[in-house]
Design an enzyme around this catalytic site. Structure first.
Site, mmCIF file in Angstrom:
data_model
loop_
_atom_site.group_PDB
_atom_site.id
_atom_site.type_symbol
_atom_site.label_atom_id
_atom_site.label_comp_id
_atom_site.label_asym_id
_atom_site.label_seq_id
_atom_site.Cartn_x
_atom_site.Cartn_y
_atom_site.Cartn_z
ATOM 1 N N THR A 106 0.717 -1.017 -0.017
ATOM 2 C CA THR A 106 0.075 -0.183 -0.186
ATOM 3 C C THR A 106 0.554 1.303 -0.086
ATOM 4 O OG1 THR A 106 -1.785 -1.063 0.896
ATOM 5 C CG2 THR A 106 -1.351 0.905 1.418
ATOM 6 N N VAL B 241 2.400 5.408 0.079
ATOM 7 C CA VAL B 241 2.318 6.545 0.354
ATOM 8 C C VAL B 241 1.876 7.434 -0.906
ATOM 9 C CG1 VAL B 241 3.797 8.262 1.526
ATOM 10 C CG2 VAL B 241 3.848 5.763 2.511
ATOM 11 N N ILE C 64 4.617 -1.027 3.319
ATOM 12 C CA ILE C 64 5.033 0.590 2.756
ATOM 13 C C ILE C 64 5.437 0.650 1.136
ATOM 14 C CG2 ILE C 64 5.335 2.800 3.686
ATOM 15 C CD1 ILE C 64 2.789 1.037 5.211
ATOM 16 N N LYS C 65 4.986 1.127 1.098
ATOM 17 C CA LYS C 65 5.137 1.554 -0.832
ATOM 18 C C LYS C 65 5.992 2.942 -0.950
ATOM 19 C CE LYS C 65 3.984 0.140 -4.289
ATOM 20 N NZ LYS C 65 3.376 -0.223 -6.402
ATOM 21 N N LEU C 66 6.971 3.544 -1.287
ATOM 22 C CA LEU C 66 7.683 4.722 -1.314
ATOM 23 C C LEU C 66 8.019 5.241 -2.150
ATOM 24 C CD1 LEU C 66 9.407 4.531 2.360
ATOM 25 C CD2 LEU C 66 7.200 6.493 1.559
#
Length: 317
Positions: A95, A97, A131-133
């Site tokens: 998911t 950011v 967590i995608k950044l």
């Protein structure tokens, strides 16, 4: 006779690049990845309406401020879709950011923790979430801190070797180097318009990153992303993971024949170089015009879709 998707799974973990639950049921991937564009597309699917309504109702309970309600509902919708997907995949959901935070380390960390809390509150442990950044210097620093706190990250919009090296040195769990978008740039900006899969510049980039990581003993997972055709995918058989859109999963499943492993490393592990500095990172990344263009464009596109999603949510409040 076996199909190419089944054959690919012998060498590579297959991940679904979609927010479409029907596709998950059909292709049974190990993991799934989402981004603001995929969440926006998923939000148009009638079956998802209850997830949107739930997010809006929840946001109204959290705050009386409309702007805050929009932010809260957008976060909750991304998590709601992730929760549905996690019912169908045994592994992890990625998911993302908010792309507008890509140059703000502290804000990225805060948003990541917010998303994690929403998952945790729904009974999902950290080991099922990535967590995608964006792979900016600031995004990589945010990921480095989050990893130290037990929050695994997926560094996306990765186009340059400098980005890949910095991610490995930061100890991030996984990177998503983009294949198809690299090919798009070369087709648009050079005279060469056709590439055999083995010489596709996106394939070459991911292959080089894979070899460098294995050669230096980095544990960061390499997950090729953004494919334009199955030729690119087959050239990367053996990559740790590949995240593939439903249309290409379908094409692989309907293509008969075994495939051969293309990526592997059996050599000795070499000493790692000194960590790349911020100035070295910025200079080396800047020396690659494709990477500069595509990183900036990718952040802008995800930001536009985030704003469209927020407008849609705002209209429902």
């Amino acid at each position: 006779m076996t199909d190419k998707l089944t054959s690919l799974r012998q060498y590579t973990t297959v991940v679904a690049d979609t927010g479409d639950i029907a596709a998950m049921k059909l292709y049974q991937p190990q993991d799934a990845t989402t981004n603001p564009s995929l969440i926006l597309n998923a939000a148009q699917i009638p079956e998802y309406r209850k997830l949107i309504d739930d997010a809006v109702a929840w946001a109204k309970q959290q705050s009386n401020d409309r702007a805050q309600q929009i932010v809260d509902a957008t976060d909750k919708l991304a998590v709601n879709i992730g929760l549905e997907i996690l019912k169908l995949v045994p592994g992890r959901i990625s998911t993302e950011v908010d792309a507008r935070l890509s140059y703000d380390t502290e804000a990225s960390i805060a948003k990541a923790k917010r998303l994690i809390k929403l998952y945790n509150d729904a009974g999902i442990s950290n080991d099922r979430i990535l967590i995608k950044l964006a792979s900016t210097w600031q995004g990589i620093r945010a990921a480095e801190q989050l990893e130290k706190e037990g929050i695994n990250c997926n560094l996306t919009l990765l186009f340059s070797f400098a980005q890949a090296r910095a991610c490995a040195e930061a100890g991030v769990f996984l990177i998503s180097p983009f294949v198809g978008r690299i090919l798009d740039w070369y087709k648009a900006n050079t005279d060469k318009k056709e590439y055999a899969p083995a010489e596709d510049p996106g394939v070459v980039s991911v292959s080089e990153i894979y070899q460098y990581y294995k050669e230096h003993g980095y544990e960061t997972v390499v997950m090729g992303a953004s494919f334009r055709n199955i030729g690119e995918i087959l050239e990367l058989a053996g990559c740790d993971r590949l995240t593939i859109a439903p249309a290409l999963l379908k094409e692989l499943a309907e293509s008969e024949g075994a495939i051969e492993r293309k990526l592997s490393y059996t050599g000795e592990v070499k000493a790692r170089p000194a960590r790349i500095t911020e100035s070295e990172f910025l200079w080396q990344h800047n020396q690659d015009p494709m990477a500069v263009d595509k990183l900036a464009e990718g952040i802008r596109k995800f930001a536009v879709d985030q704003e469209k999603l927020e407008k849609m949510i705002g209209d429902l409040l």
